[in-house]
Design an enzyme around this catalytic site. Structure first.
Site, short mmCIF file in Angstrom:
data_model
loop_
_atom_site.label_atom_id
_atom_site.label_comp_id
_atom_site.label_asym_id
_atom_site.label_seq_id
_atom_site.Cartn_x
_atom_site.Cartn_y
_atom_site.Cartn_z
N HIS A 309 31.33 23.06 92.67
CA HIS A 309 31.67 23.98 91.54
C HIS A 309 30.92 25.46 91.78
O HIS A 309 29.55 25.28 91.91
CB HIS A 309 31.93 23.56 90.49
N ASP A 367 39.52 19.01 89.60
CA ASP A 367 40.82 19.06 90.08
C ASP A 367 40.87 17.73 91.10
O ASP A 367 41.70 17.35 91.49
CB ASP A 367 40.66 20.27 91.04
N1 CMC Z 1 32.48 20.26 100.95
C1 CMC Z 1 31.21 20.30 101.75
N2 CMC Z 1 30.44 21.03 101.30
C2 CMC Z 1 30.38 21.99 100.19
C3 CMC Z 1 31.44 21.93 99.51
C4 CMC Z 1 32.39 20.85 99.74
N3 CMC Z 1 33.59 20.93 98.91
N4 CMC Z 1 31.38 22.89 98.53
C5 CMC Z 1 30.29 23.32 98.96
N5 CMC Z 1 29.55 23.10 99.86
C6 CMC Z 1 28.49 23.41 100.58
C7 CMC Z 1 28.48 24.97 101.36
O1 CMC Z 1 28.83 24.29 102.61
C8 CMC Z 1 27.27 25.42 101.02
O2 CMC Z 1 26.19 24.66 101.84
P1 CMC Z 1 25.01 25.88 102.47
O3 CMC Z 1 24.17 26.14 101.11
O4 CMC Z 1 24.38 24.98 103.47
O5 CMC Z 1 25.60 26.90 102.99
C9 CMC Z 1 26.71 24.80 99.66
O6 CMC Z 1 27.33 23.75 99.36
C10 CMC Z 1 27.26 25.79 98.37
O7 CMC Z 1 28.52 26.31 98.36
P2 CMC Z 1 29.18 27.88 98.12
O8 CMC Z 1 30.54 27.80 99.10
O9 CMC Z 1 28.16 28.62 98.68
O10 CMC Z 1 29.31 27.44 96.96
P3 CMC Z 1 30.35 28.52 96.00
O11 CMC Z 1 29.79 28.43 94.52
O12 CMC Z 1 30.69 29.70 97.00
O13 CMC Z 1 31.89 27.55 96.01
C11 CMC Z 1 33.64 25.97 95.60
C12 CMC Z 1 32.25 26.92 95.17
C13 CMC Z 1 34.19 25.43 94.43
C14 CMC Z 1 34.72 27.22 96.25
C15 CMC Z 1 33.10 25.13 96.72
O14 CMC Z 1 32.41 24.27 96.29
C16 CMC Z 1 34.32 24.40 97.56
O15 CMC Z 1 34.83 25.09 98.26
N6 CMC Z 1 35.02 23.27 96.99
C17 CMC Z 1 36.26 22.69 97.44
C18 CMC Z 1 37.39 23.60 96.84
C19 CMC Z 1 37.50 22.84 95.20
O16 CMC Z 1 37.35 21.78 94.98
N7 CMC Z 1 37.60 23.98 94.51
C20 CMC Z 1 37.84 23.63 93.04
C21 CMC Z 1 36.89 24.10 92.28
S1 CMC Z 1 37.04 23.72 90.49
C22 CMC Z 1 38.54 24.34 89.87
C23 CMC Z 1 38.08 25.73 89.14
O17 CMC Z 1 37.57 25.57 87.99
O18 CMC Z 1 38.83 26.63 89.33
#
Ligand code: CMC
Length: 431
Positions: A309, A367
């Protein structure tokens, strides 16, 4: 909001170039007010993804992502989910306070009296293919509501805004259920005024005109909880989209439609649908280690859907509540041994024990569990985000209303760091 200190910006010669106020909220990090920055220095700030930028002041929802705390109008989500109905939470978010017994009766009655949609709205459905994605239909049909309520579109009138809020809270579930009925070729079900908000929705989704529909209280409570947990989440992508659309003075139905469009994406509301699709792709418990490895591989775009998240770097408090509901629903429906649910619970265990996910604080989010619960309730996967939209509608409206009432409100207009070509001449062959 108080202003108790300033931050001085200096240049490379340590000369002060700008003094910026630091604002303090009730709780949460202080905020540097950069409004004067460009005027005083000619500089913009750069923050793609808004990870360090507060776009507005708000009194609605507070999140402490480090501690895993979520408050609606100061109340803990855990207490609201245990003790309130979704409509009480709607009243709280919209009006700032939980309703008294009398005001709740009025509020519920008001919503109930607006659940039907204009009969002509049904024509819009017929324009869509039966296999259209429900969110595509939602974008079209909720947007079309703008054309039906010219009587109350003066956004400067609090009375009109309140009426639009009631109409949207009341009609979105009817439209969501209509999307489902349309997709399977069954007749639309009219709302029933004797039922609660959630019971009414369940009936519009699952009943047919030929039979009585028997409600299951465990499933009704599960959906009530899903709606409460999704009702608001501060300045998330779709809420910010609603605010930005509304900042130009667009009508509330158009603004909520913008929110629906944004919610559709897999990184936001589309995640619960993506969770189920991912489980189908994994297929079997024996494949989990392979997919966990793929999620960790930087060269593989695969991510574990329903994990991680942007704000919560601790367990999402909504996920804790949703997890409990998930286990209640699986027990009620005797689905604990169903291969799909076994796979989901095994994946949860694997990820929670994996050093990569622990180190990056990638916990299951709301989710992950809401996808499993919705699947158990018999809601098709492609309807999941529409259910999320149904819960979030109140949050979007509360934020839209707060923004319009804010005397400091101006049209939202971000700036950019331009890295395209500098001014140049058109090549001679074009002359
Ligand atoms: N699986 C594997 N690796 C992950 C995941 C995941 N689901 N989420 C984040 N990471 C890794 C990512 O590769 C990154 O690694 P590094 O630091 O080595 O580059 C690190 O964790 C940080 O991730 P980020 O993408 O920079 O974090 P963000 O804050 O931009 O993204 C997120 C948050 C929710 C978009 C992401 O965690 C994700 O894509 N999750 C899967 C989709 C999901 O479940 N979304 C629903 C969010 S909750 C509902 C809502 O409130 O809307």
């Amino acid at each position: 909001m108080t202003e108790n200190r300033t931050l001085t910006l200096t240049n490379e010669n340590s000369q002060a170039i700008c003094e910026l106020p630091v604002l303090q909220g009730t709780i949460g990090p202080d905020v540097i007010d950069v409004q004067a920055l460009y005027k005083q220095t000619g500089l913009f700030t750069y923050d793609p993804g808004f990870t360090s930028t507060a776009s507005c002041t708000s009194t609605i929802t507070y999140i402490d992502g480090e501690e895993g705390i979520l408050l609606y109008r100061g109340y803990l989500i855990e207490e609201l989910a245990e003790r309130c109905t979704f409509l009480e939470v709607c009243h709280l978010l919209l009006h700032g306070e939980l309703p008294t017994p009398e005001s709740l009766k009025d509020f519920e009655n008001n919503i109930t009296m607006h659940t039907m949609v204009h009969d002509q709205l049904t024509n819009f459905f017929k324009g869509f293919r039966r296999d259209a994605h429900p969110m595509a239909i939602m974008v079209g049909v909720v947007g079309a509501l703008s054309a039906f309520y010219h009587d109350a579109l003066d956004i400067k009138s609090k009375k009109d805004r309140d009426l639009s809020a009631i109409r949207l809270i009341a009609k979105v579930p009817t439209i969501v259920a209509m999307c489902y009925k349309y997709s399977i070729g069954l007749p639309f079900m009219y709302p029933n005024n004797k039922l609660s908000y959630v019971e009414n929705f369940m009936r519009m989704m699952f009943a047919t005109p030929c039979d009585d529909y028997v409600q299951n209280p465990v499933l009704v409570n599960a959906l009530e909880r899903i709606l409460i947990l999704h009702a608001d989440h501060e300045q998330n992508a779709s809420t910010s989209t609603v605010r930005l659309a509304g900042s130009s003075g667009a009508n509330p139905y158009a603004c909520i439609t913008a929110g629906i469009a944004c919610l559709w994406g897999a990184a936001h509301g589309g995640a619960n649908e993506a969770v189920l699709n991912m489980l189908k792709e994994i297929g079997d418990v024996s494949n989990i280690p392979k997919f966990i490895e793929r999620a960790k591989d930087k060269n593989d775009p695969f991510r574990l859907m329903g994990f991680g998240h942007r704000v919560y770097k601790n367990y999402d408090p909504r996920a804790k509540l949703m997890r409990a509901t998930c286990y209640d629903v699986l027990a009620e429906l005797k689905l604990e041994d169903d291969p799909m649910f076994k796979l989901a619970l095994e994946l949860e265990r694997f990820a929670l024990e994996d050093p990569y996910f622990i180190a990056k604080k990638l916990y299951p989010n709301v989710d992950f569990y809401s996808g499993i619960v919705l699947h158990a309730l018999g809601i098709p996967t492609n309807m999941f985000t529409a259910i999320f939209a149904m819960g979030r509608t109140i949050g979007w409206i509360a934020h839209w209303d707060e923004m319009i009432a804010d005397p400091e409100q101006r049209i939202g207009r971000p700036r950019q760091l331009y890295r395209g070509s500098a001014q140049r001449d058109i090549p001679s062959q074009h002359r």
